[in-house]
Write a protein that holds these residues in place. Sequence first.
Motif, PDB file in Angstrom:
ATOM      1  N   ASN A 336      -8.475   5.409 -11.793  1.00  0.00           N
ATOM      2  CA  ASN A 336      -7.525   4.134 -11.427  1.00  0.00           C
ATOM      3  C   ASN A 336      -6.403   3.923 -11.817  1.00  0.00           C
ATOM      4  O   ASN A 336      -5.721   3.085 -11.653  1.00  0.00           O
ATOM      5  N   CYS A 337      -5.694   4.967 -11.691  1.00  0.00           N
ATOM      6  CA  CYS A 337      -4.333   5.390 -12.573  1.00  0.00           C
ATOM      7  C   CYS A 337      -3.677   6.473 -11.279  1.00  0.00           C
ATOM      8  O   CYS A 337      -2.191   7.000 -12.072  1.00  0.00           O
ATOM      9  N   GLY A 338      -3.859   5.843 -10.018  1.00  0.00           N
ATOM     10  CA  GLY A 338      -3.194   7.097  -9.317  1.00  0.00           C
ATOM     11  C   GLY A 338      -4.079   8.760  -9.104  1.00  0.00           C
ATOM     12  O   GLY A 338      -5.079   8.621  -9.847  1.00  0.00           O
ATOM     13  N   PRO A 339      -2.724   9.885  -8.782  1.00  0.00           N
ATOM     14  CA  PRO A 339      -3.446  10.638  -8.791  1.00  0.00           C
ATOM     15  C   PRO A 339      -3.526  11.582 -10.008  1.00  0.00           C
ATOM     16  O   PRO A 339      -3.210  11.223 -11.034  1.00  0.00           O
ATOM     17  N   LEU A 340      -4.463  12.651  -9.565  1.00  0.00           N
ATOM     18  CA  LEU A 340      -5.501  12.996 -11.344  1.00  0.00           C
ATOM     19  C   LEU A 340      -3.879  14.243 -11.821  1.00  0.00           C
ATOM     20  O   LEU A 340      -3.558  15.748 -12.134  1.00  0.00           O
ATOM     21  N   GLU A 341      -2.566  13.713 -11.711  1.00  0.00           N
ATOM     22  CA  GLU A 341      -1.736  14.688 -12.746  1.00  0.00           C
ATOM     23  C   GLU A 341      -0.682  13.850 -13.247  1.00  0.00           C
ATOM     24  O   GLU A 341      -0.750  12.492 -12.553  1.00  0.00           O
ATOM     25  N   PRO A 342      -0.407  13.849 -14.299  1.00  0.00           N
ATOM     26  CA  PRO A 342       0.561  13.069 -14.727  1.00  0.00           C
ATOM     27  C   PRO A 342       2.232  12.870 -14.204  1.00  0.00           C
ATOM     28  O   PRO A 342       2.481  13.374 -13.264  1.00  0.00           O
ATOM     29  N   GLY A 343       2.705  11.389 -14.279  1.00  0.00           N
ATOM     30  CA  GLY A 343       3.638  10.969 -14.278  1.00  0.00           C
ATOM     31  C   GLY A 343       4.499   9.987 -13.839  1.00  0.00           C
ATOM     32  O   GLY A 343       3.378   9.038 -14.442  1.00  0.00           O
ATOM     33  N   VAL A 344       5.478   9.578 -13.367  1.00  0.00           N
ATOM     34  CA  VAL A 344       5.778   8.122 -13.138  1.00  0.00           C
ATOM     35  C   VAL A 344       5.560   7.580 -11.377  1.00  0.00           C
ATOM     36  O   VAL A 344       5.934   8.296 -10.886  1.00  0.00           O
ATOM     37  N   ARG A 345       4.749   6.572 -11.820  1.00  0.00           N
ATOM     38  CA  ARG A 345       4.314   6.215 -10.447  1.00  0.00           C
ATOM     39  C   ARG A 345       5.180   5.325 -10.078  1.00  0.00           C
ATOM     40  O   ARG A 345       5.537   4.320 -10.983  1.00  0.00           O
ATOM     41  N   SER A 346       5.340   4.806  -8.841  1.00  0.00           N
ATOM     42  CA  SER A 346       5.891   3.732  -8.054  1.00  0.00           C
ATOM     43  C   SER A 346       5.469   3.159  -7.034  1.00  0.00           C
ATOM     44  O   SER A 346       4.550   3.916  -5.999  1.00  0.00           O
ATOM     45  N   PHE A 347       5.921   1.687  -7.087  1.00  0.00           N
ATOM     46  CA  PHE A 347       5.628   1.474  -6.176  1.00  0.00           C
ATOM     47  C   PHE A 347       6.130   0.477  -5.392  1.00  0.00           C
ATOM     48  O   PHE A 347       6.504  -0.298  -4.218  1.00  0.00           O
ATOM     49  N   GLY A 348       7.590   1.206  -5.377  1.00  0.00           N
ATOM     50  CA  GLY A 348       8.607   0.730  -4.186  1.00  0.00           C
ATOM     51  C   GLY A 348       9.411  -0.354  -5.083  1.00  0.00           C
ATOM     52  O   GLY A 348       9.345  -1.156  -6.320  1.00  0.00           O
ATOM     53  N   PHE A 349       9.828  -1.335  -4.420  1.00  0.00           N
ATOM     54  CA  PHE A 349      10.477  -2.095  -4.746  1.00  0.00           C
ATOM     55  C   PHE A 349      10.160  -3.501  -4.267  1.00  0.00           C
ATOM     56  O   PHE A 349       9.667  -4.107  -2.851  1.00  0.00           O
ATOM     57  N   ALA A 350       9.124  -4.184  -4.981  1.00  0.00           N
ATOM     58  CA  ALA A 350       8.082  -5.072  -4.661  1.00  0.00           C
ATOM     59  C   ALA A 350       9.501  -6.416  -4.307  1.00  0.00           C
ATOM     60  O   ALA A 350      10.599  -6.789  -5.223  1.00  0.00           O
ATOM     61  N   PRO A 351       9.376  -7.582  -3.841  1.00  0.00           N
ATOM     62  CA  PRO A 351      10.412  -8.986  -3.809  1.00  0.00           C
ATOM     63  C   PRO A 351      10.235  -9.340  -5.101  1.00  0.00           C
ATOM     64  O   PRO A 351       9.341  -9.144  -6.205  1.00  0.00           O
ATOM     65  N   PRO A 352      11.082 -10.236  -5.488  1.00  0.00           N
ATOM     66  CA  PRO A 352      11.609 -10.622  -7.026  1.00  0.00           C
ATOM     67  C   PRO A 352      10.892 -11.680  -7.041  1.00  0.00           C
ATOM     68  O   PRO A 352      10.488 -11.798  -8.512  1.00  0.00           O
ATOM     69  N   HIS A 353      10.049 -12.248  -6.835  1.00  0.00           N
ATOM     70  CA  HIS A 353       8.908 -13.386  -6.571  1.00  0.00           C
ATOM     71  C   HIS A 353       7.393 -12.756  -7.287  1.00  0.00           C
ATOM     72  O   HIS A 353       7.160 -13.954  -7.852  1.00  0.00           O
ATOM     73  N   HIS A 354       7.824 -11.708  -6.908  1.00  0.00           N
ATOM     74  CA  HIS A 354       5.894 -11.135  -6.897  1.00  0.00           C
ATOM     75  C   HIS A 354       5.729 -11.312  -9.055  1.00  0.00           C
ATOM     76  O   HIS A 354       6.461 -11.626  -9.680  1.00  0.00           O
ATOM     77  N   LYS A 355       4.959 -11.409  -9.294  1.00  0.00           N
ATOM     78  CA  LYS A 355       4.358 -12.173 -10.393  1.00  0.00           C
ATOM     79  C   LYS A 355       3.972 -10.410 -11.181  1.00  0.00           C
ATOM     80  O   LYS A 355       2.755  -9.625 -10.573  1.00  0.00           O
ATOM     81  N   HIS A 356       4.307  -9.637 -12.765  1.00  0.00           N
ATOM     82  CA  HIS A 356       3.926  -8.055 -12.722  1.00  0.00           C
ATOM     83  C   HIS A 356       4.269  -8.517 -14.061  1.00  0.00           C
ATOM     84  O   HIS A 356       5.014  -9.091 -14.684  1.00  0.00           O
ATOM     85  N   GLY A 357       4.078  -7.254 -14.986  1.00  0.00           N
ATOM     86  CA  GLY A 357       4.587  -6.633 -16.425  1.00  0.00           C
ATOM     87  C   GLY A 357       5.524  -6.674 -16.058  1.00  0.00           C
ATOM     88  O   GLY A 357       6.765  -6.447 -14.926  1.00  0.00           O
ATOM     89  N   VAL A 358       5.555  -5.903 -17.251  1.00  0.00           N
ATOM     90  CA  VAL A 358       7.384  -5.621 -17.648  1.00  0.00           C
ATOM     91  C   VAL A 358       7.465  -4.265 -18.527  1.00  0.00           C
ATOM     92  O   VAL A 358       7.093  -4.890 -19.497  1.00  0.00           O
ATOM     93  N   TYR A 359       8.639  -3.324 -17.880  1.00  0.00           N
ATOM     94  CA  TYR A 359       8.343  -2.516 -19.572  1.00  0.00           C
ATOM     95  C   TYR A 359       9.935  -3.197 -20.116  1.00  0.00           C
ATOM     96  O   TYR A 359      11.227  -3.089 -19.545  1.00  0.00           O
ATOM     97  N   CYS A 360      10.340  -2.788 -21.378  1.00  0.00           N
ATOM     98  CA  CYS A 360      11.582  -3.341 -22.232  1.00  0.00           C
ATOM     99  C   CYS A 360      11.949  -1.894 -22.690  1.00  0.00           C
ATOM    100  O   CYS A 360      11.321  -1.061 -23.349  1.00  0.00           O
ATOM    101  N   TYR A 361      13.423  -2.413 -23.562  1.00  0.00           N
ATOM    102  CA  TYR A 361      13.378  -0.900 -24.058  1.00  0.00           C
ATOM    103  C   TYR A 361      14.619  -1.121 -25.194  1.00  0.00           C
ATOM    104  O   TYR A 361      15.092  -2.689 -24.849  1.00  0.00           O
ATOM    105  N   SER A 362      14.654  -1.343 -26.487  1.00  0.00           N
ATOM    106  CA  SER A 362      14.517  -1.543 -27.603  1.00  0.00           C
ATOM    107  C   SER A 362      15.469  -0.634 -28.461  1.00  0.00           C
ATOM    108  O   SER A 362      15.571   0.482 -27.801  1.00  0.00           O
ATOM    109  N   ALA A 363      16.925  -0.933 -28.840  1.00  0.00           N
ATOM    110  CA  ALA A 363      18.148  -0.083 -29.312  1.00  0.00           C
ATOM    111  C   ALA A 363      18.837  -0.822 -30.540  1.00  0.00           C
ATOM    112  O   ALA A 363      19.659  -0.929 -30.703  1.00  0.00           O
ATOM    113  N   VAL A 364      17.815  -1.454 -31.082  1.00  0.00           N
ATOM    114  CA  VAL A 364      18.785  -2.060 -32.184  1.00  0.00           C
ATOM    115  C   VAL A 364      17.622  -1.871 -33.879  1.00  0.00           C
ATOM    116  O   VAL A 364      16.183  -1.705 -33.894  1.00  0.00           O
ATOM    117  N   VAL A 365      18.072  -1.656 -34.742  1.00  0.00           N
ATOM    118  CA  VAL A 365      17.856  -0.887 -36.330  1.00  0.00           C
ATOM    119  C   VAL A 365      18.451  -2.728 -36.865  1.00  0.00           C
ATOM    120  O   VAL A 365      18.624  -3.207 -36.518  1.00  0.00           O
TER     121      VAL A 365
END
Length: 560
Positions: A336-365
């Motif tokens: 249920n997590c895509g192909p049985l090999e490691p990697g970064v999976r892509s769903f392409g570019f979804a319409p921006p109004h669709h609802k999904h999660g988000v990955y954030c990047y923090s670079a502060v101390v």
Amino acid sequence: MTSMMVAHPLPLLAILLQLLLSCLPALGYSNRFFYQDILNGNGNGEIHFNGVKLHVDSSQPSVFALRGSNATLSCRYWYEPELSSPRRVRVKWSWLPVMGGHETDVLVAIGPRIHSFGDFRDRVYLRQDSPGDASLVMTELQLNDTGRYRCEVIDGLEDKSATVDLELRGVVFPYQPPHGRYNLTYHDAQQVCQEQDSTLATFEQLFQAWEEGLDWCNAGWLADGTVQYPITKPRSPCGGLGLAPGVRSYGRRHRHLHRYDVFCFSSSLRGKVYYLQHPQKLNLTEAQQACLNDGAQIAKVGQLYAAWKFMDLDRCDAGWLADGSLRYPITNPRRNCGPLEPGVRSFGFAPPHHKHGVYCYSAVVVFPYQPPHGRYSLTYHDAQQVCQEQDSTLATFEQLFQAWKEGLNWCNAGWLADGTVQYPITKPRSPCGGLGLAPGVRSYGSRHRHLHRYDVFCSSSPLRGKVYYLQHPQKLNLTEAQQACFSNGAQIAKVGQLYVAWRFMGLNRCDAGWLADGSLRYPVTNPSRNCGPLEPGVRSFGFPPPYQKHGVYCYSAGMQ
């Protein structure tokens, strides 16, 4: 008998060199003071000598490293037969970028005089561990530092050199922009990789990725202007079943006319990528704002790949990225997590109004700060001022909460940007709210910004410069320390700068040194005995009397 006088060749050579030097300013050449030494001989009163041969060699023709780390490019010179006394030589390091072009100067040195150039300024120096050691030490490696470096040693008219190839380790990923396949010129490809916190991949990097299993049927630009693609599983649409696996090439293509996809390269991060825990799914605009509210920013594609490759980020939830694509990283393949090999999976570019999660990047101390005049002496506006003086800003609650999750444990309450006063506790204890309370960020709520006084939590982001412990023959008082940094072309470091160098640049030094606010601190990334607690951190000795003698940390605002 008439005798014929023969002119000595040395004065003539000196005259010719002087004429050459007189032309250099018109050519815009800035290294004149280095070449001037040739006219004065090599320190032994002669320009050329016979019967002695100069040798230059490198023990490591190739060096591999990660972005943000340090690397040493070896170079050694010696004479045959061996000389009885040392000679003053000129050492020059130059760089040929992997993308081609002209060699550019990195560093030139004659004796104790050393000058670095361009983007390498303040990031490189000579090791000089032993006689004949001309090895180049590079700090804070950048993605574009990949290439061939030449170590050239000149003794009078003798000129020998050796080369070292620097290759960054990282992750190669194919990239296709939102407007579809085969839409990028070479210069477009450079731009989109840069936007994703990466750079154009080299052939060597793509070949290494192919050896590690990268299989991609769309051709993409590489740094040298060729267009290639890696195939591990031959098939009909990708060159045919008859061809063996390998990296297939279209050769060099016109950089302005031809259009393809691109292979980008990213290396290690100076921050953290994470999937944001949020009570609801978000459209793209909401996702961007949610990361900001969490004291971070929405992650870029190169950052997600680097977190997957180097930090084993594994999450079976698709999330928005900064370019509007939807991806998720898998290091431990499962159903249920895509192909049985490691990697970064892509769903392409979804319409921006669709609802999904988000990955954030923090670079502060985030770091706690207490001024010289003691604990709990800052109003809110004082707190703003002292953070600014330390090259930082007031931390947000989200940033403090993230720092607490990463282990920040501090018993003194401090101002945050929203006017609340809080403190993070990972190890509950009696003086800090009591043993009965669970770990967490404890709050005094909003306090009066003019009447109430506390400490403060500041936050700093990565630097465009370098913090270093000054190598000085003697210990210094505070005034002498400030002057010593100034004499070294730098300034005494601020507290926020030291914390950033510790957190994002791996600065590790078990020597206490003066900082600009008069405090005495030192950074430890690799804890060891005799260096304080056995955990990473910036140690503080408070504010000693300014006449005491110590080391000093300097900050040079060169390129990152």
